[in-house]
Design a protein around this motif. Structure first.
Motif, mmCIF file in Angstrom:
data_model
loop_
_atom_site.group_PDB
_atom_site.id
_atom_site.type_symbol
_atom_site.label_atom_id
_atom_site.label_comp_id
_atom_site.label_asym_id
_atom_site.label_seq_id
_atom_site.Cartn_x
_atom_site.Cartn_y
_atom_site.Cartn_z
ATOM 1 N N MET A 30 0.841 -1.203 0.000
ATOM 2 C CA MET A 30 0.000 0.000 0.000
ATOM 3 C C MET A 30 0.877 1.255 0.000
ATOM 4 N N GLY A 31 2.141 1.090 -0.368
ATOM 5 C CA GLY A 31 3.017 2.254 -0.471
ATOM 6 C C GLY A 31 3.512 2.745 0.873
ATOM 7 N N ALA A 32 3.974 4.018 0.910
ATOM 8 C CA ALA A 32 4.669 4.558 2.088
ATOM 9 C C ALA A 32 5.770 3.550 2.462
ATOM 10 N N HIS A 35 12.005 -0.243 4.722
ATOM 11 C CA HIS A 35 12.903 -1.368 4.455
ATOM 12 C C HIS A 35 12.218 -2.730 4.588
ATOM 13 N N GLY A 36 11.112 -2.783 5.336
ATOM 14 C CA GLY A 36 10.344 -4.039 5.408
ATOM 15 C C GLY A 36 9.841 -4.425 4.024
ATOM 16 N N HIS A 37 9.247 -3.474 3.329
ATOM 17 C CA HIS A 37 8.773 -3.735 1.969
ATOM 18 C C HIS A 37 9.947 -4.113 1.054
ATOM 19 N N ILE A 38 11.020 -3.333 1.181
ATOM 20 C CA ILE A 38 12.168 -3.550 0.280
ATOM 21 C C ILE A 38 12.781 -4.939 0.509
ATOM 22 N N SER A 39 12.710 -5.423 1.756
ATOM 23 C CA SER A 39 13.261 -6.759 2.042
ATOM 24 C C SER A 39 12.503 -7.836 1.250
ATOM 25 N N LEU A 40 11.212 -7.627 1.018
ATOM 26 C CA LEU A 40 10.432 -8.602 0.229
ATOM 27 C C LEU A 40 10.918 -8.589 -1.226
ATOM 28 N N LEU A 41 11.152 -7.372 -1.719
ATOM 29 C CA LEU A 41 11.632 -7.211 -3.090
ATOM 30 C C LEU A 41 13.023 -7.845 -3.248
ATOM 31 N N TYR A 147 5.257 -12.655 -2.387
ATOM 32 C CA TYR A 147 6.089 -12.354 -1.216
ATOM 33 C C TYR A 147 5.312 -11.484 -0.231
ATOM 34 N N MET A 148 5.204 -11.989 1.017
ATOM 35 C CA MET A 148 4.488 -11.219 2.039
ATOM 36 C C MET A 148 5.278 -11.261 3.349
ATOM 37 N N GLY A 149 4.958 -10.342 4.265
ATOM 38 C CA GLY A 149 5.736 -10.226 5.495
ATOM 39 C C GLY A 149 5.077 -10.914 6.686
ATOM 40 N N GLN A 150 5.908 -11.560 7.490
ATOM 41 C CA GLN A 150 5.407 -12.179 8.731
ATOM 42 C C GLN A 150 4.817 -11.137 9.684
ATOM 43 N N LYS A 151 5.240 -9.884 9.505
ATOM 44 C CA LYS A 151 4.685 -8.774 10.292
ATOM 45 C C LYS A 151 3.163 -8.865 10.365
ATOM 46 N N ASP A 152 2.548 -9.249 9.226
ATOM 47 C CA ASP A 152 1.091 -9.410 9.174
ATOM 48 C C ASP A 152 0.791 -10.910 9.128
ATOM 49 N N GLN A 154 -1.416 -12.977 10.473
ATOM 50 C CA GLN A 154 -2.765 -13.468 10.183
ATOM 51 C C GLN A 154 -3.106 -13.237 8.705
ATOM 52 N N GLN A 155 -2.631 -12.130 8.156
ATOM 53 C CA GLN A 155 -2.860 -11.840 6.734
ATOM 54 C C GLN A 155 -2.207 -12.923 5.867
ATOM 55 N N CYS A 156 -1.004 -13.361 6.266
ATOM 56 C CA CYS A 156 -0.336 -14.437 5.513
ATOM 57 C C CYS A 156 -1.194 -15.698 5.532
ATOM 58 N N PRO A 176 10.762 -12.595 6.941
ATOM 59 C CA PRO A 176 10.849 -12.144 8.332
ATOM 60 C C PRO A 176 10.540 -10.654 8.513
ATOM 61 N N THR A 177 10.087 -10.316 9.698
ATOM 62 C CA THR A 177 9.751 -8.924 10.034
ATOM 63 C C THR A 177 11.028 -8.099 10.180
ATOM 64 N N ILE A 178 11.079 -6.977 9.494
ATOM 65 C CA ILE A 178 12.233 -6.066 9.613
ATOM 66 C C ILE A 178 11.881 -5.031 10.682
ATOM 67 N N ALA A 185 8.537 -3.000 14.913
ATOM 68 C CA ALA A 185 8.385 -3.508 13.543
ATOM 69 C C ALA A 185 8.170 -2.324 12.604
ATOM 70 N N MET A 186 8.912 -2.303 11.509
ATOM 71 C CA MET A 186 8.711 -1.211 10.545
ATOM 72 C C MET A 186 7.291 -1.272 10.009
ATOM 73 N N SER A 187 6.675 -0.112 9.898
ATOM 74 C CA SER A 187 5.302 -0.034 9.411
ATOM 75 C C SER A 187 5.070 1.367 8.844
HETATM 76 P P1 AMP Z 1 1.503 -2.954 3.482
HETATM 77 O O1 AMP Z 1 2.045 -1.921 2.555
HETATM 78 O O2 AMP Z 1 1.469 -2.552 4.904
HETATM 79 O O3 AMP Z 1 0.192 -3.539 2.986
HETATM 80 O O4 AMP Z 1 2.549 -4.157 3.425
HETATM 81 C C1 AMP Z 1 2.890 -4.774 2.211
HETATM 82 C C2 AMP Z 1 3.679 -6.028 2.509
HETATM 83 O O5 AMP Z 1 4.856 -5.688 3.244
HETATM 84 C C3 AMP Z 1 2.895 -7.029 3.378
HETATM 85 O O6 AMP Z 1 3.161 -8.350 2.916
HETATM 86 C C4 AMP Z 1 3.478 -6.798 4.748
HETATM 87 O O7 AMP Z 1 3.389 -7.916 5.595
HETATM 88 C C5 AMP Z 1 4.929 -6.499 4.399
HETATM 89 N N1 AMP Z 1 5.572 -5.775 5.501
HETATM 90 C C6 AMP Z 1 5.105 -4.659 6.128
HETATM 91 N N2 AMP Z 1 5.933 -4.297 7.125
HETATM 92 C C7 AMP Z 1 6.941 -5.211 7.133
HETATM 93 C C8 AMP Z 1 8.111 -5.385 7.936
HETATM 94 N N3 AMP Z 1 8.406 -4.559 8.937
HETATM 95 N N4 AMP Z 1 8.927 -6.425 7.665
HETATM 96 C C9 AMP Z 1 8.632 -7.292 6.647
HETATM 97 N N5 AMP Z 1 7.549 -7.180 5.853
HETATM 98 C C10 AMP Z 1 6.711 -6.156 6.090
#
Ligand code: AMP
Length: 280
Positions: A30-32, A35-41, A147-152, A154-156, A176-178, A185-187
């Motif tokens: 969802m943008g914004a 590094h959590g997002h970038i780690s997925l990439l 690719y999705m983050g463990q941060k969420d 339940q969403q996974c 893994p959660t960054i 947790a980055m958000s």
């Molecule tokens: P969002 O933009 O919040 O919808 O997140 C997009 C994706 O990034 C989702 O799969 C999240 O779980 C993942 N994500 C968000 N924050 C983190 C984080 N701190 N570490 C790893 N993945 C994350």
């Protein structure tokens, strides 16, 4: 980085790549970006796939309209981060591209028990919206890996169930959660914290670590009370501090030796709602 706003154009572009034998990895966001997002990439690129990222703030997953209104938007900075990280393709669709006949006309999914606990209970309709938008984006992008983050966490689980329900062969990779240096947790929502709020937000992770560390030492009820007391003393308002089985999110009253578990916390700091979890 090739940027698309039109879903037909990106679908065609990716069809061509697939027909040449390319494998596609997808990172929906969802943008914004942080590094959590970038780690997925980065994981997607390390796996050797063409990396496709989407930025779309999906209105149908916000049960609280003010949360939607306040959701941070920073598309220019996001694009710069994605280019820097070597993203191959970006999808930046409008609401009309994602829901051409309105969201009511889109397929909707019932996730059963998963939608009744934790985030499902606190945010009615949230996971239906998530399921709807991810299903739609997967139909457009047709990735091999998602690719999705463990941060969420339940969403996974919801998306894993979605893939099962739709008979999809897409492989879900949970990354893994960054975290920030203090464990927060980055958000994207962290941007909305004031300085004093930010200074105490790391307590959520401290609580998760103490739930993990005290497994086998004392009852969960005791750790639960310690965590809630600590959070409230510092000005955090806990919504839930819970323990569940990692496999299916069955709520646990106490530690269950020998069973993979997950501790989950949701808390409010002012009008910012934060969630986090840890496996144990
Ligand atoms: P969002 O933009 O919040 O919808 O997140 C997009 C994706 O990034 C989702 O799969 C999240 O779980 C993942 N994500 C968000 N924050 C983190 C984080 N701190 N570490 C790893 N993945 C994350």
């Amino acid at each position: 980085m090739v940027i698309f706003k039109n879903v037909h154009d990106i679908a065609l572009y990716l069809d061509n790549l697939r027909s040449e034998g390319a494998r596609i990895g997808f990172v929906p966001t969802m943008g914004a970006l942080h590094h959590g997002h970038i780690s997925l990439l980065e994981r997607c690129k390390a796996d050797g796939l063409i990396s496709v990222c989407s930025i779309f703030v999906n209105p149908t997953q916000f049960n609280d309209p003010s949360d939607f209104d306040k959701y941070p938007i920073s598309t220019d900075a996001d694009m710069a981060m994605l280019i820097e990280a070597g993203c191959d393709v970006l999808l930046l669709p409008s609401v009309a591209e994602v829901y051409p006949h309105g969201s009511g006309a889109m397929q909707s999914f019932d996730f059963g028990y998963l939608d009744t606990v934790f985030e499902g209970a606190q945010r009615p309709g949230h996971f239906r919206g998530v399921g709807q938008v991810v299903n739609r984006l997967l139909q457009v992008v047709q990735p091999h890996m998602l690719y999705m983050g463990q941060k969420d966490y339940q969403q996974c689980m919801v998306i894993s169930k979605l893939l099962q329900m739709t008979g999809s062969t897409i492989e879900l990779v949970i990354c893994p959660t960054i975290r920030e240096a203090d464990g927060l947790a980055m958000s994207s929502r962290n941007r909305r914290l004031t300085e004093p709020q930010r200074a105490i937000a790391g307590i959520i992770y401290q609580c998760l670590v103490s739930i993990q560390a005290k497994n086998g030492d004392c009852s969960f009820a005791r750790v639960h009370k310690e965590c809630e007391d600590l959070m409230m003393a510092k000005g955090l308002v806990p919504e839930y501090v819970s323990l569940a089985t990692a496999a299916d999110l069955t709520l646990l009253q106490d530690y269950l030796p020998g069973t993979p578990m997950v501790a989950l916390i949701a808390a409010r700091l002012g009008d910012v709602r934060l969630i986090d979890n840890i496996l144990l």
